[in-house]
Design an enzyme around this catalytic site. Structure first.
Site, mmCIF file in Angstrom:
data_model
loop_
_atom_site.group_PDB
_atom_site.id
_atom_site.type_symbol
_atom_site.label_atom_id
_atom_site.label_comp_id
_atom_site.label_asym_id
_atom_site.label_seq_id
_atom_site.Cartn_x
_atom_site.Cartn_y
_atom_site.Cartn_z
ATOM 1 N NE ARG A 61 -4.400 -0.308 2.205
ATOM 2 C CZ ARG A 61 -5.249 -1.507 2.613
ATOM 3 N NH1 ARG A 61 -4.773 -2.503 2.861
ATOM 4 N NH2 ARG A 61 -6.457 -0.976 2.618
ATOM 5 N NE ARG A 114 -16.264 -3.063 2.963
ATOM 6 C CZ ARG A 114 -14.785 -2.866 2.889
ATOM 7 N NH1 ARG A 114 -14.608 -3.333 1.721
ATOM 8 N NH2 ARG A 114 -14.363 -1.853 3.300
HETATM 9 P P1 AMP Z 1 -8.327 -3.548 4.342
HETATM 10 O O1 AMP Z 1 -9.288 -4.472 4.917
HETATM 11 O O2 AMP Z 1 -7.541 -3.980 3.229
HETATM 12 O O3 AMP Z 1 -9.449 -2.501 3.901
HETATM 13 O O4 AMP Z 1 -7.663 -3.133 5.351
HETATM 14 C C1 AMP Z 1 -8.008 -2.418 6.747
HETATM 15 C C2 AMP Z 1 -7.106 -1.725 7.352
HETATM 16 O O5 AMP Z 1 -5.906 -2.496 7.594
HETATM 17 C C3 AMP Z 1 -6.200 -0.399 6.581
HETATM 18 O O6 AMP Z 1 -7.319 0.800 6.393
HETATM 19 C C4 AMP Z 1 -5.160 -0.019 7.350
HETATM 20 O O7 AMP Z 1 -5.296 0.423 8.555
HETATM 21 C C5 AMP Z 1 -4.782 -1.618 7.511
HETATM 22 N N1 AMP Z 1 -3.946 -2.234 6.348
HETATM 23 C C6 AMP Z 1 -4.208 -3.053 5.734
HETATM 24 N N2 AMP Z 1 -3.337 -3.486 4.791
HETATM 25 C C7 AMP Z 1 -2.079 -2.521 5.094
HETATM 26 C C8 AMP Z 1 -1.002 -2.297 4.489
HETATM 27 N N3 AMP Z 1 -0.207 -3.087 3.464
HETATM 28 N N4 AMP Z 1 -0.283 -1.151 4.953
HETATM 29 C C9 AMP Z 1 -0.701 -0.432 5.989
HETATM 30 N N5 AMP Z 1 -1.895 -0.576 6.556
HETATM 31 C C10 AMP Z 1 -2.905 -1.658 6.050
#
Ligand code: AMP
Length: 216
Positions: free
Chosen positions: A88, A127
């Site tokens: 990310r 969602r």
């Molecule tokens: P997601 O389910 O992919 O939307 O991730 C939920 C939350 O987890 C994000 O809003 C971030 O706070 C954290 N997160 C997940 N993947 C990453 C990543 N590669 N780098 C930093 N934070 C992450």
């Protein structure tokens, strides 16, 4: 099949990643799911990540890189992987390049899911996520058979705390500032393919299949 999926929060990466993982029988590595499980279990990583996640911010790169390195050590990725939500940031992408080169598992391609912010905001508002297996649903577009119950394992469907409107605005801003620079990063390497993600999950799946067939 070795793929990286990128795109804004709520764009539908998770749904497509699950389908690809089942189709190609390779692990679906979703860093958001790994973090939510760590928070639920109250592990050291979970305690570190919780505040960042609740605020809609990114968890620091060092924590994320360690999580992904550990995940690849499990050894089930020899036949492939679907990476969803990592990298990310450009720093994470550089660390991932090194890790995958070291393991001899470079990605075949990177799929960018594209969608307008208004569509994303509407999708995230509806969602629901299974508390147990993290499978995503949508109250209108992909409802469960029984209200608020996961079709697969009977888990309770919840609205993620970071799916509130204010948090989504913050997450979209973070995506633009910190994650969008991955687009030129992978474009320069000739790896990036774009998919229009505003249509139904089935239509997006068809578009993904066309793109994936070019990677094989
Ligand atoms: P997601 O389910 O992919 O939307 O991730 C939920 C939350 O987890 C994000 O809003 C971030 O706070 C954290 N997160 C997940 N993947 C990453 C990543 N590669 N780098 C930093 N934070 C992450």
């Amino acid at each position: 099949m070795k793929l990286i999926l990128i795109g804004a929060p709520g764009v539908g990466k998770g749904t497509q990643a699950k389908r690809l993982s089942e189709k190609f029988d390779v692990p679906h590595i979703a860093t958001g799911d790994i973090l939510r499980e760590a928070v639920r279990l109250g592990t050291a990583v979970g305690l570190k990540a919780k505040g960042f996640m609740e605020a809609g911010n990114l968890v620091p790169d060092a924590v994320m890189i360690e999580i992904v390195e550990e995940r690849f050590e499990q050894g089930d990725t020899r036949t492939g992987y679907i990476l969803d939500g990592f990298p990310r940031t450009v720093h994470q992408a550089e660390a991932l390049d090194q890790l995958l080169a070291r393991l001899g598992l470079p990605p075949q391609g990177v799929i960018l899911f594209e969608c307008d912010d208004e569509v994303i905001t509407a999708r995230i508002a509806g969602r629901r996520t299974c508390e147990k297996c993290q499978r995503p649903y949508h109250v209108r577009f992909s409802p469960p058979k029984r209200e608020d119950v996961c079709d697969v394992d009977g888990g309770k469907l919840i609205q993620r705390p970071d799916d509130s409107e204010a948090k989504v605005r913050e997450r979209l801003k973070n995506y633009r500032d910190q994650t969008a620079p991955l687009i030129p990063y992978y474009e320069r390497r000739g790896l990036l393919r774009r998919v229009d993600a505003k249509n139904s999950p089935e239509a997006v799946s068809t578009a993904v299949e066309t793109v994936v067939s070019c990677f094989r």
